[in-house]
Design an enzyme around this catalytic site. Structure first.
Site, PDB file in Angstrom:
ATOM      1  N   GLY A 179     -11.580  -5.164  -1.751  1.00  0.00           N
ATOM      2  CA  GLY A 179     -11.772  -4.709  -0.370  1.00  0.00           C
ATOM      3  C   GLY A 179     -10.636  -5.022   0.584  1.00  0.00           C
ATOM      4  O   GLY A 179     -10.824  -5.016   1.793  1.00  0.00           O
ATOM      5  N   HIS A 217      -3.843   5.781  -3.873  1.00  0.00           N
ATOM      6  CA  HIS A 217      -3.571   5.472  -5.283  1.00  0.00           C
ATOM      7  C   HIS A 217      -2.247   4.694  -5.356  1.00  0.00           C
ATOM      8  O   HIS A 217      -1.280   5.068  -4.699  1.00  0.00           O
ATOM      9  CB  HIS A 217      -3.482   6.773  -6.088  1.00  0.00           C
ATOM     10  CG  HIS A 217      -3.282   6.531  -7.539  1.00  0.00           C
ATOM     11  ND1 HIS A 217      -4.317   6.200  -8.393  1.00  0.00           N
ATOM     12  CD2 HIS A 217      -2.162   6.539  -8.306  1.00  0.00           C
ATOM     13  CE1 HIS A 217      -3.840   6.020  -9.616  1.00  0.00           C
ATOM     14  NE2 HIS A 217      -2.530   6.213  -9.588  1.00  0.00           N
ATOM     15  N   GLU A 219       0.410  -0.519   0.924  1.00  0.00           N
ATOM     16  CA  GLU A 219      -0.840   0.250   1.078  1.00  0.00           C
ATOM     17  C   GLU A 219      -1.526  -0.122   2.389  1.00  0.00           C
ATOM     18  O   GLU A 219      -2.055   0.737   3.088  1.00  0.00           O
ATOM     19  CB  GLU A 219      -1.814  -0.066  -0.066  1.00  0.00           C
ATOM     20  CG  GLU A 219      -1.431   0.535  -1.388  1.00  0.00           C
ATOM     21  CD  GLU A 219      -2.495   0.284  -2.453  1.00  0.00           C
ATOM     22  OE1 GLU A 219      -3.700   0.342  -2.150  1.00  0.00           O
ATOM     23  OE2 GLU A 219      -2.118   0.017  -3.605  1.00  0.00           O
TER      24      GLU A 219
HETATM   25  C1  GRF Z   1      -5.728  -0.338  -4.429  1.00  0.00           C
HETATM   26  O1  GRF Z   1      -4.604  -0.661  -5.184  1.00  0.00           O
HETATM   27  C2  GRF Z   1      -5.853   1.158  -4.282  1.00  0.00           C
HETATM   28  O2  GRF Z   1      -4.618   1.815  -4.300  1.00  0.00           O
HETATM   29  C3  GRF Z   1      -6.654   1.555  -5.486  1.00  0.00           C
HETATM   30  O3  GRF Z   1      -7.561   0.504  -5.673  1.00  0.00           O
HETATM   31  C4  GRF Z   1      -7.022  -0.707  -5.146  1.00  0.00           C
HETATM   32  C5  GRF Z   1      -8.056  -1.259  -4.207  1.00  0.00           C
HETATM   33  O4  GRF Z   1      -7.732  -2.552  -3.762  1.00  0.00           O
HETATM   34  N1  GRF Z   1      -7.285   2.833  -5.312  1.00  0.00           N
HETATM   35  P1  GRF Z   1      -8.616  -3.251  -2.633  1.00  0.00           P
HETATM   36  O5  GRF Z   1     -10.064  -3.315  -3.165  1.00  0.00           O
HETATM   37  O6  GRF Z   1      -8.538  -2.406  -1.405  1.00  0.00           O
HETATM   38  O7  GRF Z   1      -8.045  -4.611  -2.446  1.00  0.00           O
END
Ligand code: GRF
Length: 210
Positions: free
Chosen positions: A13, A110, A181
């Protein structure tokens, strides 16, 4: 009016956390209306509870089949009056009913430069290991619209990361990509909302003029 987000998350999360933060400091003009997970032990649900956000756990084992789960998900999102569905590490495939009801309104992130290193089975460290094994000199993150195929919807934004000698293992690379991200996702969601608002406004003006 703030855009109402429904966040779907299965794991840690951290992207949910970044989105909540961006909503709170108003760099993202939206509000997290509900957090939905398939995993009762997810970090995402813990964060939702801590932040006093509305949350629901839709466990696949509680439903007779995938269609029933799909229906429950759509109903939950509709009842919460969600404008935009945000997948943040959601490990379940989105069913046809939800895809149809929220057409062009479901966004995913992603951890690679799609179309490279995407598709079924490409998640978590597997993505980063595949990038390293392929000898790539760069990787990154992609924010895209969700359709019926894994990781294939229209790309909204990408950010690159150079693979230096200091991140030649999957874990270090994953951490580096995750860092970008957390910035890229809220920014791109905000841009998408602004674009939609502009389009809706133009549409409204055109209708009034005709
Ligand atoms: C992230 O690396 C995202 O790109 C992928 O899943 C992961 C989620 O990480 N779809 P988090 O649960 O937000 O820490």
């Amino acid at each position: 009016m703030k855009t109402k987000l429904g966040i779907l998350a299965s794991g840690r999360g951290s992207n949910l956390g970044a989105i909540i933060k961006a909503c709170n400091n108003r760099t993202l003009n939206a509000v997290v209306e509900i957090v939905i997970s398939n995993n009762p032990d997810s970090g995402a649900l813990k964060i939702a509870k801590q932040e006093n956000l509305e949350h629901r756990c839709l466990r696949p084992s509680d439903y007779p089949d995938a269609d029933a789960l799909d229906r429950a998900l759509t109903e939950t999102l509709v009842a919460a009056k969600i404008d935009l569905v945000i997948l943040a590490g959601y490990m379940k495939k989105i069913g046809p009913l939800t895809l149809h009801r929220f057409d062009h309104k479901i966004i995913n992130i992603h951890p690679s430069l799609l179309p490279k290193f995407g598709g079924k089975g490409m998640y978590g460290l597997k993505v980063h290991q595949a990038v390293i094994d392929a000898g790539e000199s760069e990787t990154g993150a992609t924010v895209h619209l969700v359709d019926a195929e894994y990781d294939q919807g229209r790309i909204l934004e990408q950010k690159k990361v150079e693979i230096g000698d200091n991140h030649r293992d999957a874990q270090t690379l994953a951490a580096r990509v995750l860092e970008i991200e957390h910035k890229l996702y809220p920014e791109t969601i905000n841009k998408f909302i602004e674009e939609q608002n502009r389009e809706n406004h133009a549409h409204h003006v055109a209708r009034r003029g005709s």
